[in-house]
Design an enzyme around this catalytic site. Structure first.
Site, PDB file in Angstrom:
ATOM      1  N   HIS A   1       0.853  -1.185   0.000  1.00 25.27           N
ATOM      2  CA  HIS A   1       0.000   0.000   0.000  1.00 25.27           C
ATOM      3  C   HIS A   1       0.893   1.241   0.000  1.00 25.27           C
ATOM      4  CE1 HIS A   1      -4.003  -1.899   1.608  1.00 25.27           C
ATOM      5  NE2 HIS A   1      -3.444  -2.625   0.667  1.00 25.27           N
TER       6      HIS A   1
ATOM      7  N   CYS B   1      -2.318  -0.432   7.314  1.00 24.11           N
ATOM      8  CA  CYS B   1      -1.469   0.769   7.296  1.00 24.11           C
ATOM      9  C   CYS B   1      -1.542   1.510   8.625  1.00 24.11           C
ATOM     10  CB  CYS B   1      -1.873   1.665   6.131  1.00 24.11           C
ATOM     11  SG  CYS B   1      -1.490   0.911   4.529  1.00 24.11           S
TER      12      CYS B   1
ATOM     13  N   GLU C   1       1.059   3.830   2.002  1.00 24.98           N
ATOM     14  CA  GLU C   1       1.643   4.206   3.293  1.00 24.98           C
ATOM     15  C   GLU C   1       2.768   3.260   3.696  1.00 24.98           C
ATOM     16  OE1 GLU C   1      -1.549   3.703   2.563  1.00 24.98           O
ATOM     17  OE2 GLU C   1      -2.901   4.880   3.820  1.00 24.98           O
TER      18      GLU C   1
ATOM     19  N   CYS D   1      -5.948   2.107   5.810  1.00 21.17           N
ATOM     20  CA  CYS D   1      -6.650   0.854   6.131  1.00 21.17           C
ATOM     21  C   CYS D   1      -6.077   0.306   7.439  1.00 21.17           C
ATOM     22  CB  CYS D   1      -6.469  -0.153   4.989  1.00 21.17           C
ATOM     23  SG  CYS D   1      -4.896  -1.047   5.027  1.00 21.17           S
TER      24      CYS D   1
END
Lengths: 158, 158
Positions: A55, A88, A57, A85
């Protein structure tokens, strides 16, 4: 609103767009700032690198920590184009930045079929009620290693 | 208890111990099994690689997905020496394995000062009440990219 924050967020949004347009992955971007300088940029690369953890992040956190030579984001600020999410969010708490700014929120994400709420619900569900079965085995054997960690003198805590 | 599960868990526990003893990081190990074969092994490398996301499960998931050439762990079983933290739990849900076996639980982890409960509590806290400040900015600019994703025809969903 401080214009500086808007500028960093716009960069995160631009990375979300360019990552999506290049086929790297979903429409998510992130920058990490320390002392008024961008030290890391990340964007979603899940589908292009076959890494479900890539992801925006997580990618940016890894780069920033490498830059800093530290597993902690002391004095850093994260700008992410969407509310993190649960994965993260966990990564952010382990990395311990000073603050997080986000653009879209999880309602916006759900509207384009990124339904983090499902994972939030599963985290809160009793472990036997989750859609992925979780089962505890060999607890005693596993605890022996935890005891060895507790007794270890030369360890780096984190 | 099926002896096969115990054998895979013992391997995860052995990796937890060897990783800890070599100074790689905390006392956590993980193996991922598909079709009765270990396809990935991971152990905590947070402090040795300056990567706060390098937990045993995240490390093993990355390797397994690379092995499979897929961002999904279809038909795979995860054996981890400790109940996953919220970050790893998120990673597991994104990777979608068939099942998860764990050794120690989060109570055992808290007893040796790995207090995942703090992160669980923060995830459940209202966003304005978290210890790391979270603030939403530039939502409209960010949503424009989400709209572009919604309109995109040639996308790989995940």
């Amino acid at each position: 609103m401080d214009n500086k924050h808007e500028t960093y967020m716009q960069r995160a949004i631009d990375l979300a767009r360019s990552g999506m347009e290049s086929g790297a992955g979903g429409p998510f971007g992130c920058v990490i700032v320390k002392d008024n300088e961008i030290i890391a940029e990340g964007w979603n690369k899940v589908t292009s690198t076959n890494d479900p953890t890539a992801h925006a992040e997580v990618t940016a956190i890894r780069i920033a920590c490498e830059q800093l030579g530290s597993f902690q984001l002391e004095g850093c600020v994260i700008y992410t184009s969407c509310e993190p999410c649960p994965m993260c969010l966990g990564a952010i708490y382990w990395a311990r930045p000073e603050a997080v700014y986000y653009g879209c929120d999880k309602v916006d994400a759900a509207a384009i079929a990124f339904d983090d709420q499902f994972i939030y619900d599963e985290i809160d569900a009793p472990i036997h009620a989750r859609t992925i079965p979780f089962q505890q085995i060999a607890q005693n054997e596993a605890i022996a290693v935890f005891q060895a960690w507790a007794d270890k003198i030369d360890k780096t805590k984190y």
